[in-house]
Design a protein around this motif. Structure first.
Motif, PDB file in Angstrom:
ATOM      1  N   ASP A 359     -26.696  35.432 -30.370  1.00  0.00           N
ATOM      2  CA  ASP A 359     -27.280  35.952 -31.690  1.00  0.00           C
ATOM      3  C   ASP A 359     -27.124  37.135 -32.134  1.00  0.00           C
ATOM      4  OD1 ASP A 359     -29.253  35.025 -33.503  1.00  0.00           O
ATOM      5  OD2 ASP A 359     -30.955  35.873 -32.460  1.00  0.00           O
ATOM      6  N   PHE A 360     -26.618  38.208 -31.317  1.00  0.00           N
ATOM      7  CA  PHE A 360     -26.261  39.424 -31.692  1.00  0.00           C
ATOM      8  C   PHE A 360     -24.861  39.759 -31.801  1.00  0.00           C
ATOM      9  CE2 PHE A 360     -30.280  39.119 -29.230  1.00  0.00           C
ATOM     10  CZ  PHE A 360     -31.034  39.427 -30.277  1.00  0.00           C
ATOM     11  N   ASP A 361     -23.905  38.932 -30.897  1.00  0.00           N
ATOM     12  CA  ASP A 361     -22.516  39.359 -30.648  1.00  0.00           C
ATOM     13  C   ASP A 361     -21.707  37.990 -30.482  1.00  0.00           C
ATOM     14  OD1 ASP A 361     -20.134  40.012 -29.538  1.00  0.00           O
ATOM     15  OD2 ASP A 361     -20.754  41.285 -28.187  1.00  0.00           O
ATOM     16  N   PRO A 362     -21.288  37.497 -31.575  1.00  0.00           N
ATOM     17  CA  PRO A 362     -20.505  36.320 -31.669  1.00  0.00           C
ATOM     18  C   PRO A 362     -19.283  36.284 -30.457  1.00  0.00           C
ATOM     19  CG  PRO A 362     -20.568  36.942 -33.946  1.00  0.00           C
ATOM     20  CD  PRO A 362     -20.999  38.268 -32.856  1.00  0.00           C
ATOM     21  N   LYS A 363     -18.721  37.423 -30.159  1.00  0.00           N
ATOM     22  CA  LYS A 363     -17.617  37.697 -29.307  1.00  0.00           C
ATOM     23  C   LYS A 363     -18.043  37.545 -27.808  1.00  0.00           C
ATOM     24  CE  LYS A 363     -14.509  39.567 -32.537  1.00  0.00           C
ATOM     25  NZ  LYS A 363     -15.378  40.577 -33.589  1.00  0.00           N
ATOM     26  N   LEU A 364     -18.858  38.397 -27.325  1.00  0.00           N
ATOM     27  CA  LEU A 364     -19.168  38.625 -26.212  1.00  0.00           C
ATOM     28  C   LEU A 364     -20.763  38.457 -25.514  1.00  0.00           C
ATOM     29  CD1 LEU A 364     -17.314  41.992 -25.591  1.00  0.00           C
ATOM     30  CD2 LEU A 364     -16.661  39.784 -24.780  1.00  0.00           C
ATOM     31  N   GLY A 365     -21.495  37.834 -26.537  1.00  0.00           N
ATOM     32  CA  GLY A 365     -22.965  37.626 -26.547  1.00  0.00           C
ATOM     33  C   GLY A 365     -22.918  36.495 -25.320  1.00  0.00           C
ATOM     34  N   HIS A 366     -22.241  35.754 -25.042  1.00  0.00           N
ATOM     35  CA  HIS A 366     -22.254  34.695 -24.035  1.00  0.00           C
ATOM     36  C   HIS A 366     -22.580  35.271 -22.747  1.00  0.00           C
ATOM     37  CE1 HIS A 366     -18.064  35.439 -24.119  1.00  0.00           C
ATOM     38  NE2 HIS A 366     -17.972  35.112 -22.974  1.00  0.00           N
ATOM     39  N   LEU A 367     -22.428  36.447 -22.464  1.00  0.00           N
ATOM     40  CA  LEU A 367     -22.641  37.256 -21.165  1.00  0.00           C
ATOM     41  C   LEU A 367     -23.867  38.067 -21.170  1.00  0.00           C
ATOM     42  CD1 LEU A 367     -18.957  38.231 -20.679  1.00  0.00           C
ATOM     43  CD2 LEU A 367     -20.312  36.217 -19.848  1.00  0.00           C
ATOM     44  N   SER A 368     -24.673  38.096 -22.400  1.00  0.00           N
ATOM     45  CA  SER A 368     -25.677  38.918 -22.570  1.00  0.00           C
ATOM     46  C   SER A 368     -27.090  38.296 -22.866  1.00  0.00           C
ATOM     47  CB  SER A 368     -25.615  40.139 -23.404  1.00  0.00           C
ATOM     48  OG  SER A 368     -24.504  40.809 -23.054  1.00  0.00           O
ATOM     49  N   LEU A 369     -28.155  38.958 -22.685  1.00  0.00           N
ATOM     50  CA  LEU A 369     -29.442  38.340 -22.997  1.00  0.00           C
ATOM     51  C   LEU A 369     -30.338  39.508 -23.449  1.00  0.00           C
ATOM     52  CD1 LEU A 369     -31.852  36.223 -21.140  1.00  0.00           C
ATOM     53  CD2 LEU A 369     -31.910  38.525 -20.503  1.00  0.00           C
ATOM     54  N   ARG A 370     -31.328  39.412 -24.445  1.00  0.00           N
ATOM     55  CA  ARG A 370     -32.201  40.410 -24.961  1.00  0.00           C
ATOM     56  C   ARG A 370     -33.641  40.093 -24.618  1.00  0.00           C
ATOM     57  NH1 ARG A 370     -33.982  41.400 -31.052  1.00  0.00           N
ATOM     58  NH2 ARG A 370     -35.111  39.594 -30.430  1.00  0.00           N
ATOM     59  N   LEU A 371     -34.255  41.061 -24.084  1.00  0.00           N
ATOM     60  CA  LEU A 371     -35.562  40.563 -23.857  1.00  0.00           C
ATOM     61  C   LEU A 371     -36.614  41.733 -24.585  1.00  0.00           C
ATOM     62  CD1 LEU A 371     -35.721  40.660 -19.809  1.00  0.00           C
ATOM     63  CD2 LEU A 371     -35.926  38.810 -21.457  1.00  0.00           C
ATOM     64  N   SER A 372     -37.539  41.393 -25.444  1.00  0.00           N
ATOM     65  CA  SER A 372     -38.286  42.238 -26.096  1.00  0.00           C
ATOM     66  C   SER A 372     -39.353  42.592 -25.350  1.00  0.00           C
ATOM     67  CB  SER A 372     -38.841  41.673 -27.291  1.00  0.00           C
ATOM     68  OG  SER A 372     -39.918  42.103 -27.781  1.00  0.00           O
ATOM     69  N   TYR A 373     -39.637  43.947 -25.311  1.00  0.00           N
ATOM     70  CA  TYR A 373     -40.785  44.418 -24.305  1.00  0.00           C
ATOM     71  C   TYR A 373     -42.023  44.824 -25.228  1.00  0.00           C
ATOM     72  CZ  TYR A 373     -38.762  48.880 -24.668  1.00  0.00           C
ATOM     73  OH  TYR A 373     -37.951  50.075 -25.109  1.00  0.00           O
ATOM     74  N   ALA A 374     -42.255  44.335 -26.427  1.00  0.00           N
ATOM     75  CA  ALA A 374     -43.384  44.610 -27.430  1.00  0.00           C
ATOM     76  C   ALA A 374     -44.733  43.667 -26.930  1.00  0.00           C
ATOM     77  CB  ALA A 374     -42.957  44.145 -28.883  1.00  0.00           C
ATOM     78  N   GLY A 375     -44.489  43.028 -25.878  1.00  0.00           N
ATOM     79  CA  GLY A 375     -45.758  42.305 -25.647  1.00  0.00           C
ATOM     80  C   GLY A 375     -46.800  42.864 -24.525  1.00  0.00           C
ATOM     81  N   ALA A 376     -47.416  42.205 -24.017  1.00  0.00           N
ATOM     82  CA  ALA A 376     -48.427  42.725 -23.287  1.00  0.00           C
ATOM     83  C   ALA A 376     -48.020  43.177 -21.708  1.00  0.00           C
ATOM     84  CB  ALA A 376     -49.948  41.852 -23.077  1.00  0.00           C
ATOM     85  N   GLU A 377     -48.688  44.307 -21.156  1.00  0.00           N
ATOM     86  CA  GLU A 377     -48.079  44.869 -20.093  1.00  0.00           C
ATOM     87  C   GLU A 377     -48.190  43.598 -18.894  1.00  0.00           C
ATOM     88  OE1 GLU A 377     -49.925  48.798 -19.242  1.00  0.00           O
ATOM     89  OE2 GLU A 377     -49.520  48.329 -17.001  1.00  0.00           O
ATOM     90  N   ALA A 378     -49.416  42.783 -19.030  1.00  0.00           N
ATOM     91  CA  ALA A 378     -49.286  41.827 -17.799  1.00  0.00           C
ATOM     92  C   ALA A 378     -48.225  40.573 -18.154  1.00  0.00           C
ATOM     93  CB  ALA A 378     -50.796  40.855 -18.430  1.00  0.00           C
ATOM     94  N   ASP A 379     -47.847  40.800 -19.542  1.00  0.00           N
ATOM     95  CA  ASP A 379     -46.764  39.614 -19.440  1.00  0.00           C
ATOM     96  C   ASP A 379     -45.392  40.049 -19.161  1.00  0.00           C
ATOM     97  OD1 ASP A 379     -48.419  37.802 -20.806  1.00  0.00           O
ATOM     98  OD2 ASP A 379     -47.310  38.120 -22.791  1.00  0.00           O
ATOM     99  N   MET A 380     -45.468  41.469 -18.826  1.00  0.00           N
ATOM    100  CA  MET A 380     -43.911  42.045 -18.496  1.00  0.00           C
ATOM    101  C   MET A 380     -43.928  41.566 -16.992  1.00  0.00           C
ATOM    102  SD  MET A 380     -42.911  43.428 -21.049  1.00  0.00           S
ATOM    103  CE  MET A 380     -43.855  42.264 -22.323  1.00  0.00           C
ATOM    104  N   ILE A 381     -45.227  41.836 -16.259  1.00  0.00           N
ATOM    105  CA  ILE A 381     -45.330  41.593 -14.802  1.00  0.00           C
ATOM    106  C   ILE A 381     -45.050  40.130 -14.516  1.00  0.00           C
ATOM    107  CG2 ILE A 381     -46.794  41.878 -12.784  1.00  0.00           C
ATOM    108  CD1 ILE A 381     -48.297  44.179 -14.471  1.00  0.00           C
ATOM    109  N   GLU A 382     -45.661  39.441 -15.550  1.00  0.00           N
ATOM    110  CA  GLU A 382     -45.425  37.895 -15.227  1.00  0.00           C
ATOM    111  C   GLU A 382     -43.922  37.417 -15.497  1.00  0.00           C
ATOM    112  OE1 GLU A 382     -47.431  35.676 -14.245  1.00  0.00           O
ATOM    113  OE2 GLU A 382     -46.514  34.006 -14.793  1.00  0.00           O
ATOM    114  N   ALA A 383     -43.277  37.956 -16.497  1.00  0.00           N
ATOM    115  CA  ALA A 383     -41.958  37.682 -16.706  1.00  0.00           C
ATOM    116  C   ALA A 383     -41.140  38.109 -15.485  1.00  0.00           C
ATOM    117  CB  ALA A 383     -41.502  38.603 -18.108  1.00  0.00           C
ATOM    118  N   LEU A 384     -41.359  39.259 -14.996  1.00  0.00           N
ATOM    119  CA  LEU A 384     -40.353  39.677 -13.611  1.00  0.00           C
ATOM    120  C   LEU A 384     -40.543  38.473 -12.649  1.00  0.00           C
ATOM    121  CD1 LEU A 384     -40.909  43.404 -13.479  1.00  0.00           C
ATOM    122  CD2 LEU A 384     -38.895  42.364 -14.125  1.00  0.00           C
ATOM    123  N   LYS A 385     -42.101  37.977 -12.195  1.00  0.00           N
ATOM    124  CA  LYS A 385     -42.386  37.255 -11.579  1.00  0.00           C
ATOM    125  C   LYS A 385     -41.459  35.711 -11.754  1.00  0.00           C
ATOM    126  CE  LYS A 385     -46.491  34.759 -10.268  1.00  0.00           C
ATOM    127  NZ  LYS A 385     -47.780  34.740 -10.680  1.00  0.00           N
TER     128      LYS A 385
END
Ligand code: PLP
Length: 394
Positions: A359-385
């Motif tokens: 979405d951000f980089d048409p050339k090399l973006g197939h090798l990356s991922l973006r995570l938004s951490y604007a959500g709830a703290e519990a969601d960060m812990i759940e996401a890691l799990k």
């Protein structure tokens, strides 16, 4: 009436509508469908604060609703809001901005359309950071404006530098430069000197300069500087969406040199008439809600710490700087060469919505991922799990 082949041909969209999708929004749609089917999804795909707008904002909106009609405002916006934004620059940066130079827009997205239409004809060439915010490239494509990618990566500290711009300009003339700090998706910030150098380069070369300052306020080690400190030729774009937690209110602003204000006003008159009035009234109160907003920001800091601690243990430790905004841009090359498929599987197998780097980089973006951490703290812990389980099962 049955459709004949001629009718179908007439329905083909114009070439300017054939732009790339904003993939984060496509992921959001897909995630919403899963939620509607009863699944619990952890949302990390869109940069959207989970906190409600500040109390003062909601109270101002409710008072306005109770108070009578909500009509159009002047095309450039409520004078009181334009004055309050001007005061924001005086109070936070010691910069004197004439309120007449401020235009209120439908989010910074609306400000881009106003700024791009005002500054560039079809065929113009504008430098943008790569990776960068997808809508720049997509809106420019719709307008027939050519984008010139300036790579931002670990080799240059994830910064679009004046030197890189000068090199691109020497190869073929640039008409414009679009910079952002803090940046999406990397979170990287330009130093004051780097921002000054870009402003000086643009002024010296007669290149139009747009500074996207939407992540101002969301910084974790030092405050971000505004391009207005270095150039009164710069066009500054900002918004109430991120720091002020008002994404859905669709309200933003731009500050432009006086000679561009009348063209911007003419465009706004015909393209939007005015930005949403209720949102304008409410947004004015947002500047008085600093205490509440700083508490929300502390939540992002905690989320950021949780992920910065937890992701390396999962093999996702190769991250862009994350000085500001609320994103982590992770190298996933040890897991995949196809970030789109990776994010698809992550959503469908683990219920974590994330945005592929393409979405951000048409050339090399197939090798990356973006995570938004604007959500709830519990969601960060759940996401890691969930990430841990997902990666272990691959
Ligand atoms: C860098 C950047 N600019 C602009 C926007 C658009 O925001 P809005 O139109 O809500 O103000 C976003 C949204 O994510 C963004 O990341």
């Amino acid at each position: 009436m049955s459709l004949n082949i001629e009718t179908i041909k007439n329905l083909a969209p114009a070439r300017r509508a054939s732009i790339a999708p904003f993939i984060a929004m496509d992921v959001k749609r897909e995630a919403t469908l899963k939620e509607q089917a009863g699944e619990r999804i952890v949302h990390m795909e869109v940069g959207e604060p989970c906190a409600p707008p500040p109390r003062l904002v909601r109270e101002a909106a409710m008072a306005a609703l109770a108070g009578g009609p909500i009509g159009y405002t002047d095309a450039l916006g409520l004078l009181s809001l334009r004055q309050r934004i001007a005061r924001h620059y005086a109070e936070n940066f010691g910069i004197d901005v004439d309120p007449q130079r401020v235009a209120i827009t439908t989010g910074s997205s609306g400000a881009f359309i106003m700024a791009f239409l005002t500054l560039f004809d079809a065929g113009a060439r504008v430098a943008i950071p790569n990776p960068g915010y997808p809508a720049y490239r997509n809106i420019f494509a719709a307008l027939g404006v050519e984008t010139v990618d300036v790579p931002v990566n670990s080799e240059n500290g994830f910064a679009m530098t004046a030197a890189a711009l000068a090199k691109a300009h020497a190869a073929q003339r640039l008409d414009g430069v679009l910079a952002m700090s803090p940046a999406n998706p990397t979170g990287a910030m330009l130093s004051d000197q780097q921002l000054r150098d870009i402003a000086v380069f643009c002024e010296t070369e007669g290149v139009k300069f747009i500074s996207d300052e939407i992540y101002h306020g969301l910084t974790f080690s030092r405050p971000a500087q505004t391009a207005l400190a270095f150039s009164d030729q710069a066009i500054v774009v900002n918004s109430f969406s991120k720091y002020y937690c008002m994404t859905g209110w669709r309200i933003g602003w731009l500050v432009a040199p006086p000679e561009l204000i009348r063209p911007i006003e003419r465009l706004q008159q015909s393209l939007a008439i005015s930005a949403p009035t209720l949102s304008q009234i409410a947004a004015e109160a947002a500047f008085e809600a600093k205490e509440e907003l700083e508490a929300v920001k502390e939540g992002y800091r905690r989320n950021r710490d949780i992920l910065l601690n937890g992701l390396p243990e999962l093999g996702l430790g190769d991250l862009a700087p994350a000085d500001g905004a609320f994103y982590l841009y992770a190298d996933i090359s040890r897991f995949t060469g196809d970030s789109t498929q990776f994010c698809h599987d992550l959503l469908h197998r683990a219920g974590v919505a994330a945005t592929p780097g393409v979405d951000f980089d048409p050339k090399l973006g197939h090798l990356s991922l973006r995570l938004s951490y604007a959500g709830a703290e519990a969601d960060m812990i759940e996401a890691l799990k969930r990430l841990k389980g997902f990666l272990a099962a691959r």
